[in-house]
Enzyme design. Structure first.
Site, short mmCIF file in Angstrom:
data_model
loop_
_atom_site.label_atom_id
_atom_site.label_comp_id
_atom_site.label_asym_id
_atom_site.label_seq_id
_atom_site.Cartn_x
_atom_site.Cartn_y
_atom_site.Cartn_z
CG HIS A 22 -1.86 55.59 -20.05
ND1 HIS A 22 -1.62 55.22 -18.75
CD2 HIS A 22 -3.08 56.07 -20.15
CE1 HIS A 22 -2.67 55.47 -18.10
NE2 HIS A 22 -3.47 56.30 -18.93
CG ASP A 71 -3.08 59.47 -18.54
OD1 ASP A 71 -4.04 59.17 -18.97
OD2 ASP A 71 -3.00 59.86 -17.31
CG HIS A 122 -1.17 57.28 -14.73
ND1 HIS A 122 -1.40 56.75 -13.54
CD2 HIS A 122 -2.36 57.48 -15.47
CE1 HIS A 122 -2.62 56.27 -13.62
NE2 HIS A 122 -3.17 56.83 -14.75
CG ASN A 173 -11.05 55.20 -19.35
OD1 ASN A 173 -10.47 55.30 -20.35
ND2 ASN A 173 -10.82 56.35 -18.53
CG HIS A 233 -11.86 65.26 -20.03
ND1 HIS A 233 -12.59 64.18 -19.92
CD2 HIS A 233 -10.81 64.94 -19.67
CE1 HIS A 233 -11.95 63.26 -19.47
NE2 HIS A 233 -10.94 63.54 -19.09
CG HIS A 256 -7.52 57.72 -22.09
ND1 HIS A 256 -8.13 56.90 -21.38
CD2 HIS A 256 -6.34 58.14 -21.19
CE1 HIS A 256 -7.53 56.49 -20.29
NE2 HIS A 256 -6.54 57.39 -20.14
CG LEU A 257 -6.99 56.50 -29.56
CD1 LEU A 257 -6.62 55.49 -30.69
CD2 LEU A 257 -6.26 57.83 -30.23
NE ARG A 258 -11.09 60.69 -23.39
CZ ARG A 258 -10.88 60.58 -22.13
NH1 ARG A 258 -11.04 59.39 -21.57
NH2 ARG A 258 -10.30 61.25 -21.56
C1 NCD Z 1 -7.98 59.63 -17.70
C2 NCD Z 1 -9.43 59.65 -18.63
O1 NCD Z 1 -9.73 60.96 -18.66
O2 NCD Z 1 -9.72 58.85 -19.10
N1 NCD Z 1 -7.80 60.52 -16.86
C3 NCD Z 1 -6.67 61.02 -16.20
O3 NCD Z 1 -6.85 61.96 -15.37
N2 NCD Z 1 -5.49 60.46 -16.16
C4 NCD Z 1 -8.30 58.36 -16.76
C5 NCD Z 1 -6.80 57.57 -16.25
O4 NCD Z 1 -6.02 57.45 -17.10
O5 NCD Z 1 -6.92 57.44 -15.10
ZN ZN Z 2 -5.00 56.21 -14.76
#
Ligand code: NCD
Ligand code: ZN
Length: 435
Positions: free
Chosen positions: A60, A299, A226, A94, A303, A62-64
């Site tokens: 899990h 996760d 999560h 996402n 940001h 998020h590499l953006r």
């Molecule tokens: C994640 C994100 O910023 O992309 N944010 C989060 O609070 N977990 C989205 C997600 O995994 O639900």
């Molecule tokens: Zn999530």
């Protein structure tokens, strides 16, 4: 590529430590044997006093990148990954643009090539069964369903969830859920304090109930991302015993932090699902230590710092560079056994997501290896992070156990605080999920 012999370390083989040497060449683990029996190598890596593990896997991340490159990009995110001991990460869909079509997936894979320091697999998200089939054929690892808010106007009612589960089953893919019931959350929150009230435990429990109901009907294979509530964990365990094919993951923050910290940290501590009262975080930690939660995931959700203020903070924070230290602190404190901790970031994710030839120390497996100094005490300092997100809800925390070196595909990528190789990570394509 130079061949490497790792010598003098404690090597994690079949769930225990052994005094063995490892010979690596052509990107593979060629031999595991007493050191005098290893073939000669170009490089001798002395792992005295260190633990040598199969490379850590994060399901899990998020590499953006793309339009979110100001938050993180492939190079910075995978640098953070290898600094945290991860040799494989699974990237969430996402993104902007989101991974809702084969075209978007292919584009993302193309963009990642040559810029990743570790191996990366990709999720797709869709509520359309024929697109799901195409995404699987194009190599996505698994599907993600965001139940709580629309990603690219994709929303999920029970019928859409059922259709996706059926399509996923045909392509033998896992469906992973962000489980929060949109009817029970209030999306108009402004401050960090309001956020917790707006995301009550019952929203998670209700979404898990819905997923369980449909999974039992379709005999689908599902995963809850999560997990954050005691009640949700209880439900999952009950139905798993009855035969529902369901797994779940815990994050370090849901194990180790609780809602009390929101007063202190404000927007910095905002995440979805939120940090909950101590009874929930204790249940999640116990769930991991008892083996009821088989997977630990970061996760990692970076940001920009200016997006984490108290007014309308974006949910999520970086976690790739903190997980190993936090987890080994728990191991050093004997709150989680080393066996459970390592399984949760190696063999369990590999088998649940059907990632082949990784997740264990075996001859013929890919040479993805994490070398850890179990005794090294250090303080979490976001100033040293490779992620673009230079903050952490764990800032200043003392931990024990530090990643010393990371080997990806037989290449020493990270050593003693530095990235020392070019980005040579591989794309990981999904294959059939074992039932
Ligand atoms: C994640 C994100 O910023 O992309 N944010 C989060 O609070 N977990 C989205 C997600 O995994 O639900
Ligand atoms: Zn999530």
């Amino acid at each position: 590529m130079r061949s490497i012999n790792i010598v003098n370390g404690k090597v994690w083989i079949s769930s225990k430590f052994a005094d063995a040497g490892i010979s690596i060449s052509n990107g593979m683990i060629q031999k595991i044997a007493k050191e005098y029996r290893l073939p000669d190598a170009d490089v001798k890596f002395d792992a005295r006093g260190k633990m040598v593990f199969p490379g850590f896997i994060d399901v899990h991340t998020h590499l953006r990148d793309a339009e979110y490159s100001y938050k993180e990009d492939f190079a910075s995110g995978t640098s953070a990954a290898v600094a945290g001991g991860f040799t494989t990460v699974l990237d969430m869909p996402n993104t902007s643009p989101p991974i809702t079509s084969v075209k978007a997936l292919r584009n993302r894979i193309q963009t990642a090539k040559g810029r990743i320091y570790c191996d990366v697999g990709f999720y797709g998200t869709t509520n359309n069964p024929s697109i799901a089939t195409e995404l699987a054929e194009a190599g996505c690892i698994a599907f993600k369903a965001y139940l709580h808010k629309a990603i690219d106007s994709i929303i999920f009612d029970s019928e859409k969830i059922e259709n996706l589960m059926v399509a996923a089953k045909k392509t033998r893919r896992l469906v992973c859920f962000h489980a929060e019931d949109p009817a029970l959350i209030n999306k108009n929150t402004r401050t960090a304090e309001e956020h917790l009230q707006a995301h009550p435990a019952k929203a998670e429990v209700s979404a898990i109930e819905q997923v369980i109901k449909i999974a039992s009907k379709t005999q689908g294979k599902v995963h809850i991302c999560h997990l954050s509530t005691r009640e949700g964990l209880k439900l999952i365990n009950e139905v798993r015993k009855l035969g529902t094919n369901i797994s779940c993951e815990a994050t370090p923050h849901h194990m180790l932090l609780n809602s009390a910290i929101i007063d202190e940290l404000g927007g910095m501590a905002v995440v979805e699902p939120p940090l909950r009262p101590p009874a929930d975080s204790a249940a999640i930690l116990e769930g991991v230590s008892a083996g009821l939660i088989p997977i630990i995931a970061t996760d990692h959700a970076p940001h920009a710092l200016k997006e984490k203020g108290n007014q309308n903070p974006r949910p999520g924070f970086p976690q790739l560079e903190t997980l190993a230290g936090l987890l080994f602190t728990l191991v050093n404190q004997e709150r989680i056994s080393v066996k459970r901790a390592i399984a949760a970031i190696t063999e369990n994710p590999a088998s649940r997501f059907n990632l082949s030839r990784i997740g264990a120390m075996k001859e013929g497996f890919k040479a993805n290896i994490t070398i850890l100094d179990p005794k090294k005490s250090w303080k979490i300092d976001s100033g040293t992070f490779y992620t673009k997100a230079k903050y952490s809800p764990f800032e200043g925390r003392s931990v024990r156990g530090k990643v010393f070196a990371t080997i990806v595909g037989g290449e020493l990528v990270y050593e003693n605080g530095e990235i020392i190789s070019k980005p040579k990570g591989d794309i990981v394509y999904g294959s059939e999920v074992r039932s």
